[in-house]
Design an enzyme around this catalytic site. Structure first.
Site, short mmCIF file in Angstrom:
data_model
loop_
_atom_site.label_atom_id
_atom_site.label_comp_id
_atom_site.label_asym_id
_atom_site.label_seq_id
_atom_site.Cartn_x
_atom_site.Cartn_y
_atom_site.Cartn_z
N PRO A 54 0.87 -1.19 -0.02
CA PRO A 54 0.00 0.08 0.00
C PRO A 54 0.83 1.40 -0.10
O PRO A 54 1.89 1.27 0.66
CB PRO A 54 -0.87 -0.35 1.19
CG PRO A 54 -0.30 -1.13 2.12
CD PRO A 54 0.67 -2.05 1.13
N GLU A 55 0.47 2.32 -1.01
CA GLU A 55 1.26 3.46 -0.88
C GLU A 55 0.37 4.60 0.01
O GLU A 55 -0.81 4.35 0.34
CB GLU A 55 1.10 3.96 -2.28
CG GLU A 55 2.30 2.95 -3.41
CD GLU A 55 3.67 3.37 -3.32
OE1 GLU A 55 4.09 4.32 -2.60
OE2 GLU A 55 4.37 2.17 -3.58
N HIS A 105 -4.92 -15.41 8.72
CA HIS A 105 -3.77 -14.54 9.19
C HIS A 105 -4.53 -13.25 9.95
O HIS A 105 -3.91 -12.17 9.86
CB HIS A 105 -3.10 -14.18 8.02
CG HIS A 105 -2.24 -15.19 7.44
ND1 HIS A 105 -1.16 -15.78 7.87
CD2 HIS A 105 -2.63 -16.15 6.15
CE1 HIS A 105 -0.76 -16.95 7.19
NE2 HIS A 105 -1.66 -16.90 6.11
N ARG A 110 2.16 -11.93 5.64
CA ARG A 110 3.71 -11.91 5.53
C ARG A 110 4.01 -11.40 6.57
O ARG A 110 5.51 -11.29 6.94
CB ARG A 110 4.20 -11.11 4.14
CG ARG A 110 3.77 -12.01 2.89
CD ARG A 110 3.88 -11.13 1.49
NE ARG A 110 5.44 -11.23 1.35
CZ ARG A 110 5.95 -10.56 0.45
NH1 ARG A 110 5.34 -9.80 -0.27
NH2 ARG A 110 7.39 -10.41 0.35
#
Ligand SMILES: [Zn+2]
Length: 279
Positions: free
Chosen positions: A2-3, A97, A116
């Site tokens: 994500p930016e 997750h 991750r």
């Protein structure tokens, strides 16, 4: 990853669903995120109200009351926030997750999912987190107090190229690889230029254009907020149209140019640029 515009969009969705609500119950399923979740995370959160949200770089800061504690949240590479309000909280099914699940008094469920585990979520007082890395050395926010003079001063002694320099969080925070590629294209500046050769006029262009494209992307993200609750409850990911990013061998968007977009690697990351328009 994500930016900044995605982080703004996620934050907008969160603000809508969780602000001014009381935390009822907190489950921490895994503590070994990029920074370990505090041992007493659940205990310290329970009974607090989420007062407001703000952003520093790509970090979301959740301010709690009454103790003035802050939750620091970063989505890392693959982090997602899923929110189910009281009207649809029966649809919530924990995923493998979902490391942190926060249940609010009004029935809203907030889940932080991160396969991750490069993301993080921890609690700290403002006084403490502000003097820790990376916050202590962070440069200006691109949409707030950033200006050409500040940029020029920081670039003057840099030996690196302009692309790497704009990704340096001490120069400016949260611009990110995609938006640096785009800004340099619209500013007509090659990513290969040494940072210390950028003149005042070029610094003005970089700052102005960066602000414009970030604002445009945030607006586009905001317009997706009306259906901000995707069917799976996740917030804030949306499609963009880029001029050069990820456009290797495609035509330069400028019709009279006819050159093909080039991809090179700088500091381990891809740079996309037009060899004719960017000097
Ligand atoms: Zn071109």
């Amino acid at each position: 990853m994500p930016e900044l515009p995605e982080v703004e969009t996620v934050m907008g969705g969160m603000r809508h669903s969780i602000c001014n609500k009381l935390i009822d119950r907190v489950q921490v399923k895994r503590r070994d995120l990029r920074i370990p979740v505090n041992d007493d995370f659940a205990q310290r959160l329970t009974g607090k109200v989420i007062k407001s949200l703000k952003r520093r770089g790509k970090y979301i800061i959740m301010e709690l009351e009454p103790d003035n504690l802050h939750i620091i949240l970063h989505l890392g590479m693959s982090g997602r926030i899923r929110i189910f309000e009281s009207s649809n909280n029966k649809d919530y099914e924990p995923r493998k997750h979902d490391h942190i699940i926060i249940r609010l008094k009004d029935g809203t469920i907030f889940a932080f999912e991160d396969p991750r585990r490069f993301g993080l979520m921890y609690i700290a007082s403002e006084k403490d987190w502000r003097k820790e890395k990376p916050f202590i050395s962070m440069g200006p926010e691109p949409l707030e107090n950033w200006n050409a003079q500040d940029l020029l001063t920081k670039l003057k002694n840099k030996k690196a190229n302009i692309k790497i320099s704009l990704l340096d969080q001490r120069v400016v925070v949260g611009l990110g690889n995609i938006y640096v590629c785009e800004a340099l294209y619209y500013a007509g500046i090659s990513p290969l230029r040494s940072a210390n050769t950028i003149n005042e006029d070029e610094a003005e262009r970089i700052v102005k254009i960066s602000k414009e494209i970030l604002e445009k992307a945030i607006k586009a993200g905001g317009s997706t907020l009306k259906d901000y609750q995707h069917t799976d409850g996740s917030l804030g990911y949306f499609q963009h149209n880029f001029a050069v990013y990820d456009k290797e061998n495609k035509d330069c968007p400028k019709p009279s140019c006819k050159a093909k977009i080039k991809r090179i690697t700088q500091g381990g990351r891809s740079s996309f640029y037009c060899p004719k328009c960017q000097r």
